[in-house]
Design a protein around this motif. Structure first.
Motif, PDB file in Angstrom:
ATOM      1  N   ALA A 103       0.832  -1.208   0.000  1.00 40.53           N
ATOM      2  CA  ALA A 103       0.000   0.000   0.000  1.00 40.53           C
ATOM      3  C   ALA A 103       0.867   1.259   0.000  1.00 40.53           C
ATOM      4  CB  ALA A 103      -0.939  -0.005   1.204  1.00 40.53           C
ATOM      5  N   PHE A 104       1.916   1.276   0.819  1.00 36.93           N
ATOM      6  CA  PHE A 104       2.810   2.446   0.862  1.00 36.93           C
ATOM      7  C   PHE A 104       3.472   2.672  -0.491  1.00 36.93           C
ATOM      8  CE2 PHE A 104       3.866   1.647   5.632  1.00 36.93           C
ATOM      9  CZ  PHE A 104       2.674   2.213   6.018  1.00 36.93           C
ATOM     10  N   GLY A 105       3.960   1.612  -1.109  1.00 35.60           N
ATOM     11  CA  GLY A 105       4.611   1.739  -2.410  1.00 35.60           C
ATOM     12  C   GLY A 105       3.664   2.293  -3.461  1.00 35.60           C
ATOM     13  N   PHE A 106       2.445   1.787  -3.481  1.00 40.19           N
ATOM     14  CA  PHE A 106       1.455   2.288  -4.425  1.00 40.19           C
ATOM     15  C   PHE A 106       1.162   3.760  -4.156  1.00 40.19           C
ATOM     16  CE2 PHE A 106      -2.857   3.431  -5.526  1.00 40.19           C
ATOM     17  CZ  PHE A 106      -2.912   3.075  -6.867  1.00 40.19           C
ATOM     18  N   ALA A 107       0.936   4.113  -2.891  1.00 42.62           N
ATOM     19  CA  ALA A 107       0.581   5.495  -2.537  1.00 42.62           C
ATOM     20  C   ALA A 107       1.696   6.465  -2.932  1.00 42.62           C
ATOM     21  CB  ALA A 107       0.263   5.594  -1.049  1.00 42.62           C
ATOM     22  N   ARG A 108       2.939   6.076  -2.686  1.00 40.59           N
ATOM     23  CA  ARG A 108       4.069   6.931  -3.089  1.00 40.59           C
ATOM     24  C   ARG A 108       4.096   7.103  -4.604  1.00 40.59           C
ATOM     25  NH1 ARG A 108       7.035   3.554   0.328  1.00 40.59           N
ATOM     26  NH2 ARG A 108       7.246   4.462   2.377  1.00 40.59           N
ATOM     27  N   ALA A 109       3.977   5.994  -5.328  1.00 38.73           N
ATOM     28  CA  ALA A 109       4.020   6.035  -6.794  1.00 38.73           C
ATOM     29  C   ALA A 109       2.864   6.855  -7.357  1.00 38.73           C
ATOM     30  CB  ALA A 109       3.986   4.612  -7.363  1.00 38.73           C
ATOM     31  N   ALA A 110       1.737   6.881  -6.656  1.00 36.98           N
ATOM     32  CA  ALA A 110       0.576   7.656  -7.097  1.00 36.98           C
ATOM     33  C   ALA A 110       0.721   9.140  -6.780  1.00 36.98           C
ATOM     34  CB  ALA A 110      -0.690   7.109  -6.443  1.00 36.98           C
ATOM     35  N   GLY A 111       1.767   9.500  -6.044  1.00 34.90           N
ATOM     36  CA  GLY A 111       2.039  10.909  -5.770  1.00 34.90           C
ATOM     37  C   GLY A 111       1.485  11.455  -4.471  1.00 34.90           C
ATOM     38  N   TYR A 112       0.994  10.593  -3.611  1.00 34.91           N
ATOM     39  CA  TYR A 112       0.486  11.065  -2.324  1.00 34.91           C
ATOM     40  C   TYR A 112       1.648  11.436  -1.395  1.00 34.91           C
ATOM     41  CZ  TYR A 112      -4.022   9.080  -3.690  1.00 34.91           C
ATOM     42  OH  TYR A 112      -5.198   8.790  -4.342  1.00 34.91           O
ATOM     43  N   ALA A 113       1.427  12.437  -0.556  1.00 37.26           N
ATOM     44  CA  ALA A 113       2.420  12.869   0.427  1.00 37.26           C
ATOM     45  C   ALA A 113       2.165  12.274   1.801  1.00 37.26           C
ATOM     46  CB  ALA A 113       2.420  14.399   0.541  1.00 37.26           C
ATOM     47  N   GLN A 114       0.928  11.842   2.030  1.00 44.92           N
ATOM     48  CA  GLN A 114       0.547  11.324   3.346  1.00 44.92           C
ATOM     49  C   GLN A 114      -0.504  10.228   3.169  1.00 44.92           C
ATOM     50  OE1 GLN A 114      -1.847  13.818   6.203  1.00 44.92           O
ATOM     51  NE2 GLN A 114       0.079  13.776   7.365  1.00 44.92           N
ATOM     52  N   ILE A 115      -0.551   9.343   4.160  1.00 45.28           N
ATOM     53  CA  ILE A 115      -1.591   8.317   4.189  1.00 45.28           C
ATOM     54  C   ILE A 115      -2.221   8.330   5.575  1.00 45.28           C
ATOM     55  CG2 ILE A 115       0.000   6.431   4.789  1.00 45.28           C
ATOM     56  CD1 ILE A 115      -1.728   4.684   2.779  1.00 45.28           C
ATOM     57  N   VAL A 116      -3.534   8.203   5.619  1.00 48.05           N
ATOM     58  CA  VAL A 116      -4.279   8.246   6.876  1.00 48.05           C
ATOM     59  C   VAL A 116      -5.148   6.993   6.981  1.00 48.05           C
ATOM     60  CG1 VAL A 116      -4.308  10.770   6.880  1.00 48.05           C
ATOM     61  CG2 VAL A 116      -6.247   9.524   5.927  1.00 48.05           C
ATOM     62  N   LEU A 117      -5.578   6.697   8.188  1.00 43.40           N
ATOM     63  CA  LEU A 117      -6.498   5.592   8.396  1.00 43.40           C
ATOM     64  C   LEU A 117      -7.349   5.860   9.623  1.00 43.40           C
ATOM     65  CD1 LEU A 117      -5.633   3.410  10.893  1.00 43.40           C
ATOM     66  CD2 LEU A 117      -3.694   3.175   9.353  1.00 43.40           C
ATOM     67  N   TRP A 118      -8.470   5.158   9.683  1.00 40.04           N
ATOM     68  CA  TRP A 118      -9.404   5.239  10.797  1.00 40.04           C
ATOM     69  C   TRP A 118      -9.597   3.828  11.310  1.00 40.04           C
ATOM     70  CZ3 TRP A 118     -14.468   3.196  11.104  1.00 40.04           C
ATOM     71  CH2 TRP A 118     -15.232   3.668  12.173  1.00 40.04           C
ATOM     72  N   THR A 119      -9.527   3.655  12.624  1.00 43.12           N
ATOM     73  CA  THR A 119      -9.701   2.336  13.219  1.00 43.12           C
ATOM     74  C   THR A 119     -10.293   2.504  14.612  1.00 43.12           C
ATOM     75  OG1 THR A 119      -8.616   0.201  13.620  1.00 43.12           O
ATOM     76  CG2 THR A 119      -7.340   2.186  14.164  1.00 43.12           C
ATOM     77  N   HIS A 120     -10.249   1.444  15.396  1.00 43.62           N
ATOM     78  CA  HIS A 120     -10.739   1.485  16.772  1.00 43.62           C
ATOM     79  C   HIS A 120      -9.626   1.079  17.730  1.00 43.62           C
ATOM     80  CE1 HIS A 120     -14.646   1.023  14.630  1.00 43.62           C
ATOM     81  NE2 HIS A 120     -14.889   2.044  15.413  1.00 43.62           N
ATOM     82  N   GLU A 121      -9.642   1.654  18.905  1.00 47.26           N
ATOM     83  CA  GLU A 121      -8.642   1.379  19.932  1.00 47.26           C
ATOM     84  C   GLU A 121      -8.566  -0.116  20.266  1.00 47.26           C
ATOM     85  OE1 GLU A 121      -7.721   3.783  23.862  1.00 47.26           O
ATOM     86  OE2 GLU A 121      -9.463   2.467  24.124  1.00 47.26           O
ATOM     87  N   SER A 122      -9.680  -0.816  20.163  1.00 44.18           N
ATOM     88  CA  SER A 122      -9.716  -2.240  20.504  1.00 44.18           C
ATOM     89  C   SER A 122      -8.827  -3.086  19.586  1.00 44.18           C
ATOM     90  CB  SER A 122     -11.148  -2.764  20.459  1.00 44.18           C
ATOM     91  OG  SER A 122     -11.701  -2.606  19.172  1.00 44.18           O
ATOM     92  N   HIS A 123      -8.459  -2.550  18.439  1.00 46.02           N
ATOM     93  CA  HIS A 123      -7.579  -3.276  17.505  1.00 46.02           C
ATOM     94  C   HIS A 123      -6.126  -3.023  17.896  1.00 46.02           C
ATOM     95  CE1 HIS A 123     -11.153  -2.550  14.641  1.00 46.02           C
ATOM     96  NE2 HIS A 123     -11.352  -3.636  15.351  1.00 46.02           N
ATOM     97  N   ARG A 124      -5.747  -3.521  19.048  1.00 43.51           N
ATOM     98  CA  ARG A 124      -4.428  -3.222  19.613  1.00 43.51           C
ATOM     99  C   ARG A 124      -3.266  -3.720  18.752  1.00 43.51           C
ATOM    100  NH1 ARG A 124      -7.809  -2.407  23.406  1.00 43.51           N
ATOM    101  NH2 ARG A 124      -7.457  -1.410  25.393  1.00 43.51           N
TER     102      ARG A 124
END
Length: 159
Positions: free
Chosen positions: A103-124
């Motif tokens: 995912a990081f490699g694709f995002a960099r190649a696509a020209g993104y500067a940052q990647i974000v995500l949303w999850t829950h605290e229970s997913h330790r």
């Protein structure tokens, strides 16, 4: 047999929806609204995917799906990680790290500067994986979602 990552196809939609729904109900007690959200995300992705800017992958071994991960566009500079899931048998094998790197490699190649995500605290375990990979927890907020009291988290990482 070796695990391979393949771009998501329309034929993966039912599995994506079903496995997210079942595993999150089993592990987190999430109600049917979670499956409905996943169905909406998958349907929108398949209908509106931006070629070269958005992609999803399914991990396969021996003709069986083991996990998923998606990169979608939040805006011109920021990608969003979505639908990151591993079957229980694939957890702790290094596959999650491999999928994140894809995912990081694709995002960099696509020209993104940052990647974000949303999850829950229970997913330790996921939180530890994100922290090890340079994500910073930027927001943590108690909510009632999917029939449960949860602590929603937002994580950011520069690429």
């Amino acid at each position: 047999m070796e695990i391979s990552l393949h771009p998501v196809a329309a034929s993966d939609a039912a599995w994506l929806i079903e496995r997210h729904h079942v595993l999150y109900a089993q592990d987190e007690g999430f109600d049917d609204s979670f499956g409905a959200l996943v169905a909406q995300i998958v349907t929108e992705f398949l209908a509106t995917r931006i070629d070269g800017r958005e992609q999803g992958w399914i991990a396969w071994r021996d003709g069986r799906r083991l996990g998923s991960i998606f990169v979608v566009q939040r805006d011109a500079q920021v990608a969003k990680l979505r639908l990151f899931l591993l079957e229980p048998e694939a957890r702790g094998t290094g596959l999650a790290q491999r999928m994140l790197e894809q995912a990081f490699g694709f995002a960099r190649a696509a020209g993104y500067a940052q990647i974000v995500l949303w999850t829950h605290e229970s997913h330790r375990a996921a939180g530890r994986l994100y922290a090890r990979n340079g994500f910073a927890l930027v927001e943590s907020e108690p909510q009632h979602s999917f029939g449960q009291d949860v602590v929603a988290q937002t994580w950011h990482r520069n690429l």
